[in-house]
Design an enzyme around this catalytic site. Structure first.
Site, PDB file in Angstrom:
ATOM      1  N   ALA A 249      63.233  23.369 -24.267  1.00 16.13           N
ATOM      2  CA  ALA A 249      63.528  22.000 -23.804  1.00 16.13           C
ATOM      3  C   ALA A 249      64.425  21.936 -22.564  1.00 16.13           C
ATOM      4  CB  ALA A 249      64.108  21.128 -24.915  1.00 16.13           C
ATOM      5  N   ALA A 250      64.631  23.057 -21.871  1.00 15.97           N
ATOM      6  CA  ALA A 250      65.410  23.005 -20.620  1.00 15.97           C
ATOM      7  C   ALA A 250      64.697  22.104 -19.607  1.00 15.97           C
ATOM      8  CB  ALA A 250      65.598  24.409 -20.038  1.00 15.97           C
ATOM      9  N   GLY A 251      63.415  22.342 -19.427  1.00 16.30           N
ATOM     10  CA  GLY A 251      62.637  21.537 -18.482  1.00 16.30           C
ATOM     11  C   GLY A 251      62.571  20.076 -18.921  1.00 16.30           C
ATOM     12  N   ASP A 252      62.417  19.851 -20.233  1.00 16.78           N
ATOM     13  CA  ASP A 252      62.357  18.468 -20.738  1.00 16.78           C
ATOM     14  C   ASP A 252      63.673  17.750 -20.455  1.00 16.78           C
ATOM     15  OD1 ASP A 252      59.821  18.969 -21.734  1.00 16.78           O
ATOM     16  OD2 ASP A 252      60.537  19.493 -23.732  1.00 16.78           O
TER      17      ASP A 252
HETATM   18  P1  ADP Z   1      60.943  25.019 -18.342  1.00 17.83           P
HETATM   19  O1  ADP Z   1      61.907  24.869 -19.482  1.00 17.83           O
HETATM   20  O2  ADP Z   1      60.041  23.832 -18.188  1.00 17.83           O
HETATM   21  O3  ADP Z   1      60.225  26.328 -18.300  1.00 17.83           O
HETATM   22  P2  ADP Z   1      62.800  26.001 -16.313  1.00 17.83           P
HETATM   23  O4  ADP Z   1      62.956  27.241 -17.115  1.00 17.83           O
HETATM   24  O5  ADP Z   1      62.355  26.168 -14.899  1.00 17.83           O
HETATM   25  O6  ADP Z   1      61.845  24.940 -17.004  1.00 17.83           O
HETATM   26  O7  ADP Z   1      64.217  25.257 -16.332  1.00 17.83           O
HETATM   27  C1  ADP Z   1      64.392  23.901 -15.976  1.00 17.83           C
HETATM   28  C2  ADP Z   1      65.828  23.673 -15.546  1.00 17.83           C
HETATM   29  O8  ADP Z   1      66.698  24.025 -16.637  1.00 17.83           O
HETATM   30  C3  ADP Z   1      66.309  24.527 -14.382  1.00 17.83           C
HETATM   31  O9  ADP Z   1      65.990  23.944 -13.132  1.00 17.83           O
HETATM   32  C4  ADP Z   1      67.826  24.542 -14.646  1.00 17.83           C
HETATM   33  O10 ADP Z   1      68.414  23.320 -14.275  1.00 17.83           O
HETATM   34  C5  ADP Z   1      67.885  24.630 -16.166  1.00 17.83           C
HETATM   35  N1  ADP Z   1      67.918  26.025 -16.665  1.00 17.83           N
HETATM   36  C6  ADP Z   1      66.901  26.740 -17.199  1.00 17.83           C
HETATM   37  N2  ADP Z   1      67.294  27.981 -17.555  1.00 17.83           N
HETATM   38  C7  ADP Z   1      68.607  28.051 -17.253  1.00 17.83           C
HETATM   39  C8  ADP Z   1      69.626  29.073 -17.374  1.00 17.83           C
HETATM   40  N3  ADP Z   1      69.340  30.285 -17.893  1.00 17.83           N
HETATM   41  N4  ADP Z   1      70.886  28.784 -16.951  1.00 17.83           N
HETATM   42  C9  ADP Z   1      71.196  27.562 -16.430  1.00 17.83           C
HETATM   43  N5  ADP Z   1      70.289  26.567 -16.274  1.00 17.83           N
HETATM   44  C10 ADP Z   1      69.013  26.793 -16.689  1.00 17.83           C
END
Ligand code: ADP
Length: 303
Positions: A249-252
């Site tokens: 859910a980072a992207g969400d």
């Molecule tokens: P998804 O979850 O859709 O695969 P990402 O992995 O590209 O998307 O992450 C989306 C956003 O979440 C990033 O642009 C950043 O803001 C944050 N993020 C993801 N992983 C990390 C991490 N390891 N440390 C800090 N921020 C993170």
């Protein structure tokens, strides 16, 4: 006028922690089992609402206990659930998730009621889409419904934001209806054919998206941050360094937070900073919706 409409999926995530993934024919005892709210549509609606946006959610759940429970949870987060409809035939969408001791996961999903969110159902909510400032879409409901929603939004001057997840090939027609696209690296590669690993390759991928008719492109690069391009200006905006324990859910969270900040009047840089802060906090915790922070928490983190 500043309302966000999210159209997308609701899933009950059945999470079993296991020492290793079961092999064919093996029966394995897990350490813990939980059913938690998930689905990209729901996660993004919850993120935007917790982070300050006025949100209406268009979705379909089963007429079952877990569906009703999740709908009540959305309302508790302040989401307008008048367009979260019950399907009388199908159960709520599900994900079966094994999480191994190494922290890897293995996921099977079934759309169930999400699959019945048809273009006809979308059309019923035309006024809601027309009255909104922005419509946020993902790809866990039928593609023809995503396209219908984008078409309706376009025809009423509502901004269309597409988080093209999970990665699926899309028609030129659908992509041509999008104002802002927010893929991660895998999704950007599938849609443009360019392997995105760094700023230079992200620039190439963004160029392809612009050629498809998309004005704004934000390619999220995990811990590296986000590559942003509006065709005239481009830049890689780094995220925050945190100890990641679960990036579910980072992207969400990023998508919900970005739009919540924009709709509250933040300028572009402040909105991206807010989205990075919210997403960074979410990766320091386990879970999907349970890991999404509230606005005060993000404000405190950013001070
Ligand atoms: P998804 O979850 O859709 O695969 P990402 O992995 O590209 O998307 O992450 C989306 C956003 O979440 C990033 O642009 C950043 O803001 C944050 N993020 C993801 N992983 C990390 C991490 N390891 N440390 C800090 N921020 C993170």
């Amino acid at each position: 006028m500043n309302r966000l409409v999210v159209l997308g999926s609701v899933n009950a995530d059945h999470v079993l922690r296991v020492p290793h993934f079961p092999r064919p024919g093996e029966t394995l005892t897990g350490h813990s089992y939980q059913v938690v709210p998930g689905g990209k549509g729901a996660n993004q609606a919850v993120a935007a609402a917790r982070l300050g946006a006025e949100v209406s959610f268009i979705a379909r759940i089963g007429d079952d206990a877990i569906g009703q429970q999740m709908k009540a949870g959305f309302a508790k987060d302040g989401i307008d659930v008048s367009a979260v409809e019950l399907d009388e035939r199908l159960p709520t969408g599900i994900a079966i998730i094994y999480v191994s001791d190494e922290g890897e996961n293995s996921i099977g999903i079934s759309a169930e009621a999400n699959g019945a969110l048809s273009p006809a159902v979308v059309k019923v909510h035309e006024t809601m889409i027309a009255d909104a400032h922005t419509l946020l879409l993902q790809l866990e409901v039928p593609l023809e419904s995503v396209q219908e929603a984008a078409r309706l939004a376009r025809s009423h001057g509502t901004r269309v934001v597409l988080n093209p997840a999970p990665a699926r090939p899309l028609s030129a027609e659908l992509l041509g209806l999008v104002d802002l696209i927010t893929p991660n690296q895998t999704e950007a590669e599938l849609l443009t054919g360019i392997k995105v690993t760094d700023e230079a390759s992200a620039r190439e991928a963004a160029k392809r998206f612009h050629e498809m008719g998309i004005t704004d492109v934000m390619i999220t690069l995990g811990s590296q941050g986000v590559y942003c391009s509006n065709g005239k200006q481009q830049q890689l905006i780094p995220g925050f360094r945190v100890k990641a324990v679960d990036t579910t859910a980072a992207g969400d969270t990023f998508n919900g937070a970005l739009l919540a900040a924009e709709l509250a009047g933040a300028d572009f840089h402040d909105a991206v900073r807010f989205a990075h802060g919210a997403a960074a906090l979410s990766v320091t915790r386990f879970g999907a919706q349970s890991s999404i922070p509230g606005k005060q928490e993000v404000d405190a983190f950013l001070q």
